[in-house]
Write an enzyme that holds these catalytic residues in place. Structure first.
Site, mmCIF file in Angstrom:
data_model
loop_
_atom_site.group_PDB
_atom_site.id
_atom_site.type_symbol
_atom_site.label_atom_id
_atom_site.label_comp_id
_atom_site.label_asym_id
_atom_site.label_seq_id
_atom_site.Cartn_x
_atom_site.Cartn_y
_atom_site.Cartn_z
ATOM 1 N N ASP A 67 0.818 -1.216 0.000
ATOM 2 C CA ASP A 67 0.000 0.000 0.000
ATOM 3 C C ASP A 67 0.851 1.264 0.000
ATOM 4 O O ASP A 67 2.072 1.202 0.162
ATOM 5 C CB ASP A 67 -0.959 -0.003 1.201
ATOM 6 C CG ASP A 67 -0.278 -0.381 2.520
ATOM 7 O OD1 ASP A 67 0.962 -0.437 2.566
ATOM 8 O OD2 ASP A 67 -0.996 -0.608 3.509
ATOM 9 N N ASN A 136 -6.894 -3.429 15.025
ATOM 10 C CA ASN A 136 -8.310 -3.720 14.740
ATOM 11 C C ASN A 136 -8.454 -4.836 13.703
ATOM 12 O O ASN A 136 -9.563 -5.146 13.274
ATOM 13 C CB ASN A 136 -9.042 -2.451 14.273
ATOM 14 C CG ASN A 136 -8.609 -2.004 12.882
ATOM 15 O OD1 ASN A 136 -7.674 -2.555 12.311
ATOM 16 N ND2 ASN A 136 -9.293 -1.023 12.341
ATOM 17 N N GLU A 143 -9.673 -2.454 5.923
ATOM 18 C CA GLU A 143 -10.225 -2.446 7.283
ATOM 19 C C GLU A 143 -11.195 -3.617 7.437
ATOM 20 O O GLU A 143 -11.741 -4.112 6.443
ATOM 21 C CB GLU A 143 -10.968 -1.124 7.535
ATOM 22 C CG GLU A 143 -10.090 0.117 7.439
ATOM 23 C CD GLU A 143 -9.039 0.234 8.555
ATOM 24 O OE1 GLU A 143 -9.045 -0.581 9.490
ATOM 25 O OE2 GLU A 143 -8.202 1.152 8.459
#
Ligand code: PGA
Length: 207
Positions: A67, A136, A143
């Site tokens: 990324d 997370n 995500e």
């Protein structure tokens, strides 16, 4: 899936570097999928040390990174291109032209994502993908979600991710709001995946 337990960060780094170097030795022109973040730094240091000792040759290795922040140039010290140059590429004999990171400054970010998918395909896919994981559970900038994008795509960063990365910038306002990231499809197509997790903050995500 194999789980390797490591007794501490330095043990994790050495075990990871061992697996990556096995890939490099078995296939000298391997395609490595690489990751940024604090977790792989120790493994990169170990690989550099083994390169300096003459045990590793990166001259035919090709790489694709997961990324990049949208809007940051490769010269920006928080860009992932900069991170890779400084934490690995500048210290081994990989050819810079064989290293790939999404272009955060591409005028047309969507077109850049299509180009990046093409780069991965043209190299014949990824032999070994190295991954960290967010507290997370995020992978790259994917995500947690019930639906995942397959290919490289532009994401809007969550407030949580921006806050957690703000420590590297002068202020939260300087943290980019978007990024280009490989999709879960790109990652899952890798022939092998090595996910590193270190510390209590990652326990829940790993579980
Ligand atoms: P870290 O980041 O290696 O700095 O913990 C991992 C991630 O957020 O993907």
């Amino acid at each position: 899936m194999k789980i390797y337990a490591a007794k501490d960060y330095s043990d994790l780094s050495r075990k990871a570097a061992n697996l990556i170097s096995a890939q490099i030795i078995m296939k000298p022109d391997a395609v490595l999928g690489l990751a940024t973040g604090s977790t792989p730094v120790g493994a990169y240091k170990q690989l550099i040390a083994w390169y300096e000792e003459g045990d590793l040759d990166f001259s035919r290795i090709r790489s694709v990174n997961l990324d990049e922040y949208k809007g940051l140039s490769g010269e920006h010290d928080q860009s992932y291109r900069y991170f890779m140059n400084h934490n690995l590429f500048n210290h081994v004999n990989i050819r810079k032209e064989d290293t790939n990171v999404p272009n955060g400054l591409a005028e047309d970010a969507e077109a850049e994502c299509v180009r990046y998918n093409g780069v991965i395909a043209a190299m014949g896919g990824i032999d070994l993908q190295l991954l960290g994981i967010g507290g997370n559970g995020h992978i790259g900038f994917n995500e947690p979600s019930s639906v995942f994008e397959k290919g490289t795509h532009v994401v809007t960063l969550t407030e949580e991710t921006r806050q957690s990365n703000a420590r590297f910038f002068a202020s939260i306002d300087e943290v980019p709001t978007h990024a280009l990231t490989m999709g879960v499809g790109n990652i899952m197509s890798a022939r092998k995946i090595l996910l590193l997790a270190s510390g209590e903050a990652k326990a829940k995500a790993v579980y």
